[in-house]
Design an enzyme around this catalytic site. Sequence first.
Site, PDB file in Angstrom:
ATOM      1  N   HIS A 134      21.779  15.906 -17.191  1.00 35.49           N
ATOM      2  CA  HIS A 134      22.325  16.455 -16.231  1.00 35.49           C
ATOM      3  C   HIS A 134      23.887  16.586 -16.650  1.00 35.49           C
ATOM      4  O   HIS A 134      24.171  17.843 -16.694  1.00 35.49           O
ATOM      5  CB  HIS A 134      22.086  15.695 -14.934  1.00 35.49           C
ATOM      6  CG  HIS A 134      22.839  16.253 -13.734  1.00 35.49           C
ATOM      7  ND1 HIS A 134      22.004  16.736 -12.627  1.00 35.49           N
ATOM      8  CD2 HIS A 134      24.208  16.758 -13.574  1.00 35.49           C
ATOM      9  CE1 HIS A 134      22.777  17.374 -11.768  1.00 35.49           C
ATOM     10  NE2 HIS A 134      24.119  16.903 -12.228  1.00 35.49           N
ATOM     11  N   GLU A 135      24.431  15.623 -16.888  1.00 33.22           N
ATOM     12  CA  GLU A 135      25.896  15.797 -17.278  1.00 33.22           C
ATOM     13  C   GLU A 135      26.161  16.579 -18.570  1.00 33.22           C
ATOM     14  O   GLU A 135      26.990  17.309 -18.666  1.00 33.22           O
ATOM     15  CB  GLU A 135      26.535  14.368 -17.516  1.00 33.22           C
ATOM     16  CG  GLU A 135      26.321  13.517 -16.294  1.00 33.22           C
ATOM     17  CD  GLU A 135      26.819  14.014 -14.897  1.00 33.22           C
ATOM     18  OE1 GLU A 135      27.712  14.980 -14.991  1.00 33.22           O
ATOM     19  OE2 GLU A 135      26.259  13.713 -14.002  1.00 33.22           O
ATOM     20  N   HIS A 138      26.075  20.282 -17.727  1.00 36.55           N
ATOM     21  CA  HIS A 138      27.604  20.488 -17.039  1.00 36.55           C
ATOM     22  C   HIS A 138      28.198  21.057 -18.194  1.00 36.55           C
ATOM     23  O   HIS A 138      29.096  21.943 -18.224  1.00 36.55           O
ATOM     24  CB  HIS A 138      27.892  19.430 -16.383  1.00 36.55           C
ATOM     25  CG  HIS A 138      27.672  19.265 -14.982  1.00 36.55           C
ATOM     26  ND1 HIS A 138      27.969  20.332 -13.907  1.00 36.55           N
ATOM     27  CD2 HIS A 138      27.055  18.341 -14.123  1.00 36.55           C
ATOM     28  CE1 HIS A 138      27.603  20.209 -12.629  1.00 36.55           C
ATOM     29  NE2 HIS A 138      27.044  18.851 -12.894  1.00 36.55           N
TER      30      HIS A 138
HETATM   31 ZN   LIG Z   1      25.975  17.980 -11.209  1.00 33.28          ZN
END
Ligand SMILES: [Zn+2]
Length: 166
Positions: A134-135, A138
């Site tokens: 998830h990171e 980003h």
């Molecule tokens: Zn997030």
Amino acid sequence: MVLPITKLPAAILRRPVVDVTFPLSKDIRRLLKDMVDTVIKADGIGLAAPQVSRNLNLAIIFLEHAGVPLFPIINPVIVSSSKETKVIEEGCLSLPGVFGKVTRPKKITFEYFNLQGEKQTITDDDWIARVAQHEIDHLLATLIVDKFDAVTQGAELLPKYAEHKT
Ligand SMILES: [Zn+2]
């Protein structure tokens, strides 16, 4: 110091990041401390620099509830991903209130640099794998709105976060 968290449709969330150089500057050390304060205050499990308006290639992972001490991942790269996938409901501090099912590889191996500038490698098929993906997304300007299989909560908020593509 708790920093404001950037929410969609802020453009910084879609901008490329710049690699961090070592030794870490005072500014980056301060930023990492502030990101720790911010993720704790926000009750999050991870936070990437663009979410606090900095286009730098770093994030922190905060999984104390899963028995993992907080750690930063600097210039992270996923080096391998399993074919086997897993669907989990995810949310994001940059689009609060919205949750949805996201399919990701179950197991990954990723590399990153620690605070001392030493290269680390982690292979995981549980929480760390999930949050790291998830990171790292980003840091590649990708958000869960791009990946939802289905929105499970907060669909009515999506127009508020929608980006105007021109
Ligand atoms: Zn997030």
